[in-house]
Design a protein around this motif. Structure first.
Motif, PDB file in Angstrom:
ATOM      1  N   CYS A   1       0.843  -1.200   0.000  1.00  0.00           N
ATOM      2  CA  CYS A   1       0.000   0.000   0.000  1.00  0.00           C
ATOM      3  C   CYS A   1       0.875   1.246   0.000  1.00  0.00           C
ATOM      4  O   CYS A   1       1.623   1.482   0.936  1.00  0.00           O
ATOM      5  N   THR A   2       0.785   2.015  -1.072  1.00  0.00           N
ATOM      6  CA  THR A   2       1.533   3.270  -1.157  1.00  0.00           C
ATOM      7  C   THR A   2       0.607   4.458  -1.347  1.00  0.00           C
ATOM      8  O   THR A   2       1.050   5.592  -1.282  1.00  0.00           O
ATOM      9  N   GLY A   3      -0.650   4.200  -1.621  1.00  0.00           N
ATOM     10  CA  GLY A   3      -1.587   5.274  -1.929  1.00  0.00           C
ATOM     11  C   GLY A   3      -1.740   5.491  -3.423  1.00  0.00           C
ATOM     12  O   GLY A   3      -2.536   6.323  -3.854  1.00  0.00           O
ATOM     13  N   ASP A   4      -0.976   4.750  -4.237  1.00  0.00           N
ATOM     14  CA  ASP A   4      -1.116   4.843  -5.688  1.00  0.00           C
ATOM     15  C   ASP A   4      -2.420   4.177  -6.125  1.00  0.00           C
ATOM     16  O   ASP A   4      -3.106   3.537  -5.330  1.00  0.00           O
TER      17      ASP A   4
ATOM     18  N   VAL B   1      -5.049   1.574  -7.528  1.00  0.00           N
ATOM     19  CA  VAL B   1      -5.165   0.121  -7.411  1.00  0.00           C
ATOM     20  C   VAL B   1      -4.634  -0.524  -8.685  1.00  0.00           C
ATOM     21  O   VAL B   1      -4.926  -0.074  -9.796  1.00  0.00           O
ATOM     22  N   GLY B   2      -3.815  -1.557  -8.519  1.00  0.00           N
ATOM     23  CA  GLY B   2      -3.233  -2.263  -9.655  1.00  0.00           C
ATOM     24  C   GLY B   2      -1.859  -1.745 -10.061  1.00  0.00           C
ATOM     25  O   GLY B   2      -1.204  -2.352 -10.905  1.00  0.00           O
ATOM     26  N   THR B   3      -1.409  -0.621  -9.462  1.00  0.00           N
ATOM     27  CA  THR B   3      -0.087  -0.085  -9.774  1.00  0.00           C
ATOM     28  C   THR B   3       0.983  -1.066  -9.326  1.00  0.00           C
ATOM     29  O   THR B   3       0.941  -1.585  -8.214  1.00  0.00           O
ATOM     30  N   LEU B   4       1.956  -1.307 -10.190  1.00  0.00           N
ATOM     31  CA  LEU B   4       3.068  -2.206  -9.868  1.00  0.00           C
ATOM     32  C   LEU B   4       4.213  -1.405  -9.261  1.00  0.00           C
ATOM     33  O   LEU B   4       4.465  -0.262  -9.656  1.00  0.00           O
ATOM     34  N   HIS B   5       4.906  -2.036  -8.327  1.00  0.00           N
ATOM     35  CA  HIS B   5       6.047  -1.412  -7.662  1.00  0.00           C
ATOM     36  C   HIS B   5       7.233  -2.365  -7.706  1.00  0.00           C
ATOM     37  O   HIS B   5       7.080  -3.550  -7.455  1.00  0.00           O
TER      38      HIS B   5
ATOM     39  N   LEU C   1       6.681   2.920   2.926  1.00  0.00           N
ATOM     40  CA  LEU C   1       5.428   2.341   2.456  1.00  0.00           C
ATOM     41  C   LEU C   1       4.462   2.082   3.585  1.00  0.00           C
ATOM     42  O   LEU C   1       4.853   1.813   4.715  1.00  0.00           O
ATOM     43  N   GLY C   2       3.196   2.107   3.238  1.00  0.00           N
ATOM     44  CA  GLY C   2       2.174   1.726   4.199  1.00  0.00           C
ATOM     45  C   GLY C   2       2.106   0.218   4.271  1.00  0.00           C
ATOM     46  O   GLY C   2       2.407  -0.482   3.320  1.00  0.00           O
ATOM     47  N   ALA C   3       1.722  -0.278   5.402  1.00  0.00           N
ATOM     48  CA  ALA C   3       1.645  -1.722   5.612  1.00  0.00           C
ATOM     49  C   ALA C   3       0.358  -2.285   5.038  1.00  0.00           C
ATOM     50  O   ALA C   3      -0.656  -1.609   4.963  1.00  0.00           O
ATOM     51  N   VAL C   4       0.412  -3.532   4.627  1.00  0.00           N
ATOM     52  CA  VAL C   4      -0.782  -4.249   4.213  1.00  0.00           C
ATOM     53  C   VAL C   4      -1.400  -4.807   5.486  1.00  0.00           C
ATOM     54  O   VAL C   4      -0.786  -5.607   6.189  1.00  0.00           O
ATOM     55  N   GLU C   5      -2.593  -4.361   5.800  1.00  0.00           N
ATOM     56  CA  GLU C   5      -3.265  -4.836   7.003  1.00  0.00           C
ATOM     57  C   GLU C   5      -3.897  -6.189   6.715  1.00  0.00           C
ATOM     58  O   GLU C   5      -4.661  -6.339   5.770  1.00  0.00           O
TER      59      GLU C   5
ATOM     60  N   GLY D   1       5.793  -5.443  -5.842  1.00  0.00           N
ATOM     61  CA  GLY D   1       4.500  -5.275  -5.206  1.00  0.00           C
ATOM     62  C   GLY D   1       3.446  -4.798  -6.168  1.00  0.00           C
ATOM     63  O   GLY D   1       3.739  -4.336  -7.271  1.00  0.00           O
ATOM     64  N   ILE D   2       2.218  -4.905  -5.712  1.00  0.00           N
ATOM     65  CA  ILE D   2       1.077  -4.413  -6.471  1.00  0.00           C
ATOM     66  C   ILE D   2       0.137  -3.743  -5.484  1.00  0.00           C
ATOM     67  O   ILE D   2      -0.056  -4.222  -4.362  1.00  0.00           O
ATOM     68  N   GLU D   3      -0.388  -2.623  -5.888  1.00  0.00           N
ATOM     69  CA  GLU D   3      -1.299  -1.856  -5.038  1.00  0.00           C
ATOM     70  C   GLU D   3      -2.646  -2.570  -4.954  1.00  0.00           C
ATOM     71  O   GLU D   3      -3.313  -2.752  -5.971  1.00  0.00           O
TER      72      GLU D   3
END
Length: 167
Positions: free
Chosen positions: A74-77, A79-83, A93-97, A128-130
């Protein structure tokens, strides 16, 4: 749960680690990338499915030439954005809850502990993927599903690039 798919008793020098929970929709991207790599095997590469436990992550990547970690991030980008994340960006980065807590914090902790114990891979890539939907259920959100082929290709490419560089 560690699930190594290598046929030989010795570990390969390269590993793709798929982190996630397929029962939480977009959180299942890591295991789904591994499924694609099982369907079309990546030569010389172990496939390990994890839930994000720090000790298991360190065990999976220890003594490896390359570890490719695939997870929802989770970066705030959109949905579906690749990292394709460098190590210095993980703290931003934000954590995946998840049901078991914050998994990206676990990955950052695994890096710190692995460094202290001298148990890091020679090279590490975090792909990663958003995510859009982390609620309990099956299937990916449309935007994440649309990006999955590219995520699988990036994981495979990371392995083949290292393999080709060493030939």
């Amino acid at each position: 749960m560690t699930n190594s798919e290598s046929q030989s008793p010795q570990r390969e020098r390269i590993v793709i680690i798929g982190i996630g929970n397929a029962l939480r929709r977009d959180d299942g991207v890591g295991p789904l990338v591994l499924d694609a790599c099982r369907y079309e095997p990546v030569p010389g590469c172990d496939l390990v499915e994890l839930d994000g436990d720090v000790n298991r992550v360190i065990e999976a990547w220890s003594d490896r030439a390359l570890a490719v970690v695939v997870d929802a991030v989770c970066t705030g980008d959109a949905v579906g954005t690749l990292h394709d994340l460098s190590l210095d960006r993980l703290d931003d980065l934000g954590a995946v809850e998840t049901a078991t807590g914050s998994r990206l914090v676990g990955l950052a902790e695994a890096l710190a502990v692995g460094q202290q114990l001298n148990q890091l891979p020679d090279s590490l890539r975090v792909l990663g993927i958003e995510p859009g939907d982390l609620k309990p259920g099956f299937g990916l959100s449309p935007a994440v599903a649309a990006s999955m082929d590219e995520l699988v290709e990036r994981a495979r490419s990371a392995v083949t690039t290292l393999t080709n560089d060493r030939i």
